[in-house]
Design a protein around this motif. Sequence first.
Motif, PDB file in Angstrom:
ATOM      1  N   UNK A   1       0.817  -1.205   0.000  1.00 23.90           N
ATOM      2  CA  UNK A   1       0.000   0.000   0.000  1.00 23.90           C
ATOM      3  C   UNK A   1       0.856   1.263   0.000  1.00 23.90           C
ATOM      4  N   UNK A   2       0.337   2.288  -0.659  1.00 21.66           N
ATOM      5  CA  UNK A   2       0.867   3.638  -0.505  1.00 21.66           C
ATOM      6  C   UNK A   2       0.182   4.250   0.716  1.00 21.66           C
ATOM      7  N   UNK A   3       0.878   5.055   1.505  1.00 25.02           N
ATOM      8  CA  UNK A   3       0.336   5.544   2.770  1.00 25.02           C
ATOM      9  C   UNK A   3       0.372   7.068   2.850  1.00 25.02           C
TER      10      UNK A   3
ATOM     11  N   UNK B   1      -6.590   3.664   8.831  1.00 26.68           N
ATOM     12  CA  UNK B   1      -7.606   3.360   7.818  1.00 26.68           C
ATOM     13  C   UNK B   1      -7.010   2.567   6.663  1.00 26.68           C
ATOM     14  N   UNK B   2      -7.621   1.429   6.372  1.00 28.39           N
ATOM     15  CA  UNK B   2      -7.281   0.613   5.210  1.00 28.39           C
ATOM     16  C   UNK B   2      -8.307   0.931   4.129  1.00 28.39           C
ATOM     17  N   UNK B   3      -7.914   1.733   3.155  1.00 33.93           N
ATOM     18  CA  UNK B   3      -8.855   2.189   2.131  1.00 33.93           C
ATOM     19  C   UNK B   3      -9.148   1.124   1.084  1.00 33.93           C
ATOM     20  N   UNK B   4      -8.537  -0.048   1.193  1.00 31.23           N
ATOM     21  CA  UNK B   4      -8.914  -1.176   0.340  1.00 31.23           C
ATOM     22  C   UNK B   4     -10.147  -1.887   0.890  1.00 31.23           C
TER      23      UNK B   4
ATOM     24  N   UNK C   1      -3.833   0.322  -1.957  1.00 33.39           N
ATOM     25  CA  UNK C   1      -2.977  -0.464  -2.852  1.00 33.39           C
ATOM     26  C   UNK C   1      -2.360   0.427  -3.931  1.00 33.39           C
ATOM     27  N   UNK C   2      -1.060   0.208  -4.168  1.00 37.07           N
ATOM     28  CA  UNK C   2      -0.347   0.915  -5.226  1.00 37.07           C
ATOM     29  C   UNK C   2       0.689  -0.034  -5.813  1.00 37.07           C
TER      30      UNK C   2
END
Length: 375
Positions: free
Chosen positions: A52-54, A259-262, A319-320
Amino acid sequence: MAGGPCRGLLHYKTAKFALTRNWRVGLLHRLLQLGVLGYLLGWVLLVRKGYQDTDRAPRSAVVTKLKGAAAAEVRGAGRRLWDAADYARPPQGGNVLFLVTNFIATAGQAQGTCPESPSVPAGMCTEDADCPMGEPVVHGNGIKTGKCVMFNTTHSTCEIYGWCPVENSTLSRKPLLAEAENFTLFIRNTVHFTKFNFSRCNALQTNDPYYFKSCTYDPSLSPSCPIFRVRDMVEAAGETFGDLALLGGSIGVHIEWDCDLDRPAAQCQPQYSFSLQDRRYNFRTASYYWDSQRLLYRTLLKLYGIRFDISVHGQAGKFSIIPAAVSFGTGIAFFGAATVVCDLVLLYLDAKADFYWKEKFEEAKPPKGKSETAA
C-alpha cells in the motif's frame, strides 16, 4: 591477444550448479527460505501492508462541548449554579479544554490599602523599615505603602496597595463541583487524507435527533458515539476523579486513525486512549462589577480543574503498484541472500569444504590443439 596479468581480465566466469547431498546445509537452506517467506507474507504484507501507498499526515479538526450542571457555595455570594458557560474554558471548545472542578472565591475586592497575607514570606514585617514604599511584594498581592500593620492578633504584615481584601487561600477538602464527574464531553473529530482525497468523522452519521442526547461512548457497544463521561476518562487515565478534581490536573486524549482504504469506509474507525499528563493545575480569573456609587469591585476566583489536551494522529493506506513491486523485489533479494549464506557455510565452514570448493569451481580449458582465440 595480450598476455601476462592483463590476460585474466578477459576471462569469463559462468555459474555451475552442483547438487550436494549434505542434509545439514539443505535443512539450513529450507529454514532460511521459510523465514524469508514468513517475513514477506507475515510482516511485510500483512502487518506493514507493504503493498500500500500511505498518507501519515492527515488534516484534522476538533470541536468540543461540555454538558452538565452543578451547584456550589461561593464565599460571599451564596449558593450558585454552575453550567457550561461557567466551568468550561474556553467556551467555544477546541483541542484544549478546561473543566472547573474546585475553586477558591474572594468576593467584594476593591482597589485600596490593606495588610498583606501572612502566607506571603516577603510581606512579613516587625517595623515600618521592613516595608519600603513602592516596592512590589514578591509572590504577593500588591505594592508596599511603607507601613507595617497588624494582620491579626498574631501576625504583622506590610500594608499594600492592591485589590483588598487580599486573596483567600483556604481550599475546600473536597471538590466543590463533585458532580462534574458525571458531566459529558462531546468530541467531534474530522480527518482528511489529502493524498487519497478521503475524509472521515468520528461521529455516527444518523438522522436520529435523539441519538447524541442519549448515547455514551463505549468501545464495544457504542464505538461511534463521541460523547465521553468525565469520570470514565479520568479512570481510563489511571486516576480517580475525587483525587484529581481537588487540585486539578491534565489528561491527554489521544485519537488514533488507522484506515485501510482497500476495505469499506465504514471500517475506518478511530481508537481512543487516555493518559495522565500532570497533577495540580489552576489559574485565576475575575468578574468585575460596579456598585450603586460607581465603585469598581471584583470577585476573584482561583480555579482548579481538569485540562483535556486532545491530539489526533493517523494514517491511511491504499494499494499501489509501486510499493507492491518494491516489496516483492525485496523478497526475491532475500531469497538470493539465503543461497549466499548456505554457499558460505558449505565452502568455508563445512568439514568437507575443500571437496565442495573443487567441485563448485572448475577451470574449463579448450581442447588440445586448438587455440583459445582464432589466429
